[in-house]
Design a protein around this motif. Structure first.
Motif, PDB file in Angstrom:
ATOM      1  N   THR A   1       0.845  -1.192   0.000  1.00  0.00           N
ATOM      2  CA  THR A   1       0.000   0.000   0.000  1.00  0.00           C
ATOM      3  C   THR A   1       0.877   1.237   0.000  1.00  0.00           C
ATOM      4  O   THR A   1       2.002   1.216   0.505  1.00  0.00           O
ATOM      5  N   ASN A   2       0.363   2.334  -0.567  1.00  0.00           N
ATOM      6  CA  ASN A   2       1.089   3.599  -0.542  1.00  0.00           C
ATOM      7  C   ASN A   2       0.690   4.467   0.638  1.00  0.00           C
ATOM      8  O   ASN A   2       1.405   5.402   0.991  1.00  0.00           O
ATOM      9  N   GLY A   3      -0.473   4.165   1.226  1.00  0.00           N
ATOM     10  CA  GLY A   3      -0.922   4.959   2.353  1.00  0.00           C
ATOM     11  C   GLY A   3      -1.924   4.210   3.209  1.00  0.00           C
ATOM     12  O   GLY A   3      -2.612   3.305   2.732  1.00  0.00           O
ATOM     13  N   VAL A   4      -1.990   4.594   4.494  1.00  0.00           N
ATOM     14  CA  VAL A   4      -2.953   4.008   5.435  1.00  0.00           C
ATOM     15  C   VAL A   4      -3.584   5.136   6.241  1.00  0.00           C
ATOM     16  O   VAL A   4      -2.879   5.944   6.850  1.00  0.00           O
ATOM     17  N   SER A   5      -4.900   5.179   6.225  1.00  0.00           N
ATOM     18  CA  SER A   5      -5.638   6.210   6.952  1.00  0.00           C
ATOM     19  C   SER A   5      -6.924   5.604   7.497  1.00  0.00           C
ATOM     20  O   SER A   5      -7.523   4.739   6.863  1.00  0.00           O
ATOM     21  N   GLN A   6      -7.340   6.064   8.670  1.00  0.00           N
ATOM     22  CA  GLN A   6      -8.592   5.576   9.249  1.00  0.00           C
ATOM     23  C   GLN A   6      -9.762   5.826   8.312  1.00  0.00           C
ATOM     24  O   GLN A   6     -10.616   4.964   8.110  1.00  0.00           O
TER      25      GLN A   6
ATOM     26  N   GLN B   1     -11.186 -11.462  -2.754  1.00  0.00           N
ATOM     27  CA  GLN B   1     -11.162 -12.907  -2.978  1.00  0.00           C
ATOM     28  C   GLN B   1     -10.335 -13.653  -1.926  1.00  0.00           C
ATOM     29  O   GLN B   1     -10.174 -14.869  -2.026  1.00  0.00           O
ATOM     30  N   CYS B   2      -9.833 -12.937  -0.924  1.00  0.00           N
ATOM     31  CA  CYS B   2      -8.965 -13.547   0.093  1.00  0.00           C
ATOM     32  C   CYS B   2      -9.741 -13.874   1.374  1.00  0.00           C
ATOM     33  O   CYS B   2     -10.492 -13.039   1.879  1.00  0.00           O
ATOM     34  N   LYS B   3      -9.513 -15.069   1.892  1.00  0.00           N
ATOM     35  CA  LYS B   3     -10.051 -15.425   3.205  1.00  0.00           C
ATOM     36  C   LYS B   3      -9.395 -14.567   4.279  1.00  0.00           C
ATOM     37  O   LYS B   3     -10.047 -14.055   5.192  1.00  0.00           O
ATOM     38  N   LYS B   4      -8.065 -14.394   4.177  1.00  0.00           N
ATOM     39  CA  LYS B   4      -7.322 -13.489   5.045  1.00  0.00           C
ATOM     40  C   LYS B   4      -6.464 -12.591   4.170  1.00  0.00           C
ATOM     41  O   LYS B   4      -5.751 -13.082   3.296  1.00  0.00           O
ATOM     42  N   ALA B   5      -6.555 -11.300   4.396  1.00  0.00           N
ATOM     43  CA  ALA B   5      -5.780 -10.339   3.613  1.00  0.00           C
ATOM     44  C   ALA B   5      -4.836  -9.583   4.544  1.00  0.00           C
ATOM     45  O   ALA B   5      -5.264  -9.000   5.549  1.00  0.00           O
ATOM     46  N   TYR B   6      -3.553  -9.606   4.213  1.00  0.00           N
ATOM     47  CA  TYR B   6      -2.531  -8.937   5.004  1.00  0.00           C
ATOM     48  C   TYR B   6      -1.980  -7.745   4.226  1.00  0.00           C
ATOM     49  O   TYR B   6      -1.679  -7.855   3.037  1.00  0.00           O
ATOM     50  N   ILE B   7      -1.851  -6.615   4.915  1.00  0.00           N
ATOM     51  CA  ILE B   7      -1.283  -5.417   4.314  1.00  0.00           C
ATOM     52  C   ILE B   7       0.117  -5.213   4.885  1.00  0.00           C
ATOM     53  O   ILE B   7       0.279  -5.034   6.088  1.00  0.00           O
TER      54      ILE B   7
ATOM     55  N   THR C   1      -8.671   4.516  -2.983  1.00  0.00           N
ATOM     56  CA  THR C   1      -8.835   3.484  -1.945  1.00  0.00           C
ATOM     57  C   THR C   1      -9.082   2.126  -2.597  1.00  0.00           C
ATOM     58  O   THR C   1      -9.908   2.009  -3.491  1.00  0.00           O
ATOM     59  N   PHE C   2      -8.372   1.095  -2.106  1.00  0.00           N
ATOM     60  CA  PHE C   2      -8.646  -0.247  -2.605  1.00  0.00           C
ATOM     61  C   PHE C   2      -9.211  -1.170  -1.539  1.00  0.00           C
ATOM     62  O   PHE C   2      -9.739  -2.248  -1.856  1.00  0.00           O
ATOM     63  N   ALA C   3      -9.173  -0.769  -0.271  1.00  0.00           N
ATOM     64  CA  ALA C   3      -9.775  -1.577   0.797  1.00  0.00           C
ATOM     65  C   ALA C   3      -9.939  -0.720   2.043  1.00  0.00           C
ATOM     66  O   ALA C   3      -9.150   0.202   2.279  1.00  0.00           O
ATOM     67  N   PRO C   4     -10.963  -1.004   2.870  1.00  0.00           N
ATOM     68  CA  PRO C   4     -11.136  -0.273   4.130  1.00  0.00           C
ATOM     69  C   PRO C   4     -10.098  -0.701   5.148  1.00  0.00           C
ATOM     70  O   PRO C   4      -9.583  -1.823   5.108  1.00  0.00           O
ATOM     71  N   VAL C   5      -9.791   0.176   6.086  1.00  0.00           N
ATOM     72  CA  VAL C   5      -8.724  -0.095   7.034  1.00  0.00           C
ATOM     73  C   VAL C   5      -9.056  -1.271   7.957  1.00  0.00           C
ATOM     74  O   VAL C   5      -8.155  -1.946   8.475  1.00  0.00           O
TER      75      VAL C   5
ATOM     76  N   ASP D   1       0.109   5.007  16.215  1.00  0.00           N
ATOM     77  CA  ASP D   1      -0.054   5.767  17.455  1.00  0.00           C
ATOM     78  C   ASP D   1      -1.502   5.985  17.869  1.00  0.00           C
ATOM     79  O   ASP D   1      -1.845   6.991  18.461  1.00  0.00           O
ATOM     80  N   GLY D   2      -2.366   5.020  17.548  1.00  0.00           N
ATOM     81  CA  GLY D   2      -3.755   5.104  18.000  1.00  0.00           C
ATOM     82  C   GLY D   2      -4.723   5.623  16.967  1.00  0.00           C
ATOM     83  O   GLY D   2      -5.926   5.617  17.195  1.00  0.00           O
ATOM     84  N   PHE D   3      -4.218   6.083  15.803  1.00  0.00           N
ATOM     85  CA  PHE D   3      -5.128   6.666  14.822  1.00  0.00           C
ATOM     86  C   PHE D   3      -5.919   5.615  14.058  1.00  0.00           C
ATOM     87  O   PHE D   3      -6.907   5.933  13.417  1.00  0.00           O
ATOM     88  N   LEU D   4      -5.499   4.347  14.124  1.00  0.00           N
ATOM     89  CA  LEU D   4      -6.221   3.285  13.421  1.00  0.00           C
ATOM     90  C   LEU D   4      -7.117   2.539  14.400  1.00  0.00           C
ATOM     91  O   LEU D   4      -6.857   1.410  14.793  1.00  0.00           O
ATOM     92  N   GLU D   5      -8.180   3.191  14.781  1.00  0.00           N
ATOM     93  CA  GLU D   5      -9.091   2.634  15.786  1.00  0.00           C
ATOM     94  C   GLU D   5      -9.761   1.366  15.271  1.00  0.00           C
ATOM     95  O   GLU D   5     -10.382   1.357  14.207  1.00  0.00           O
TER      96      GLU D   5
END
Length: 247
Positions: A173-178, A199-205, A219-223, A235-239
């Motif tokens: 990924t190029n970026g991660v945001s809530q 199509q993934c049972k488990k998806a890892y970023i 955006t290609f997937a929700p956080v 630091d807590g921003f990915l609730e």
């Protein structure tokens, strides 16, 4: 509530949370979602925040539509990427049907696979070549080759991916945001990522710490949709997000 007061409250919330969705604003300020969207547009035009898909991020977030080449990315946070990739490789088990996304961090996974017997599907020509050279069972997705990232994209790639059901998928990924989720600069590449992700049972970023608080164009997937593998805890921003620290 006057618009000026709403705008002040929105900016206060962003100062605290760093990102917020339209739905959250609607509930917290007791306003309609259409009003929340209009307020975000006004504040974005004033440079007070950055409007993203589904909400807004604070102006001190990094917003980037630039797309570095594979060569440029390979020199950034190399040790952190290898650390994350080594952990990711340990998650692959015999008989797994794995999607391996294009990218430098996902490419490092190949260095740490060991003797695991799994089938790999990828849209990265370089990944496919290395896997085949190691004697792995590998399927290369067909489509249009994008030179800057060496990834295969396009309608053919998407249609092919819809036929598969992966036990595990590993994505860059190029970026991660809530609010914006996992983002990438190119719409065609985002569509391939999104399709494979679904199509993934488990998806890892696979995400080194430099990607936190960064929003790219698409955006290609929700956080909350994937499991984040990183060298640092955010630091807590990915609730609510699931983060595995790779050590």
């Amino acid at each position: 509530m006057l618009s000026k007061e709403r705008h002040r409250q929105i900016l206060n919330l962003l100062e605290e949370k760093k990102s917020i969705t339209v739905t959250e604003l609607s509930k917290l300020l007791d306003i309609s979602e259409s009003t929340a969207r209009r307020d975000i547009i006004v504040l974005d035009n004033a440079g007070k925040l950055v409007k993203v898909f589904g909400g807004a991020v604070s102006a001190d977030h990094i917003y980037s539509s630039a797309e570095p080449t594979v060569a440029q990315k390979s020199e950034c946070f190399k040790e952190e990427k290898k650390q994350i990739a080594k952990y990711a490789a340990s998650l692959i088990e015999p008989q797994d049907f794995v999607y391996l996304d294009a990218g430098t961090t996902t490419g490092y996974i190949i260095d740490f696979l060991g003797a695991v017997d799994a089938v790999f599907v990828t849209n990265a020509v370089a990944h496919a070549q290395r896997l085949a050279a190691d004697g792995r069972n590998v399927i290369l997705i067909g489509g249009t080759l994008k030179s800057s990232t060496e990834a295969v994209v396009g309608t053919s790639a998407v249609l092919m991916l819809k036929e598969y059901h992966f036990t595990k998928g590993f994505f860059g990924t190029n970026g991660v945001s809530q609010t914006a989720g996992f983002t990438t600069p190119d719409a065609n590449e985002a569509l391939v990522k999104k399709t494979a992700f679904e199509q993934c049972k488990k998806a890892y970023i696979l995400c080194d710490h430099s990607k936190f608080h960064t929003v790219s164009s698409v955006t290609f997937a929700p956080v909350l949709g994937g499991i984040i593998l990183s060298d640092e805890q955010p630091d807590g921003f990915l609730e609510g997000a699931e983060v595995l620290l790779c050590q």
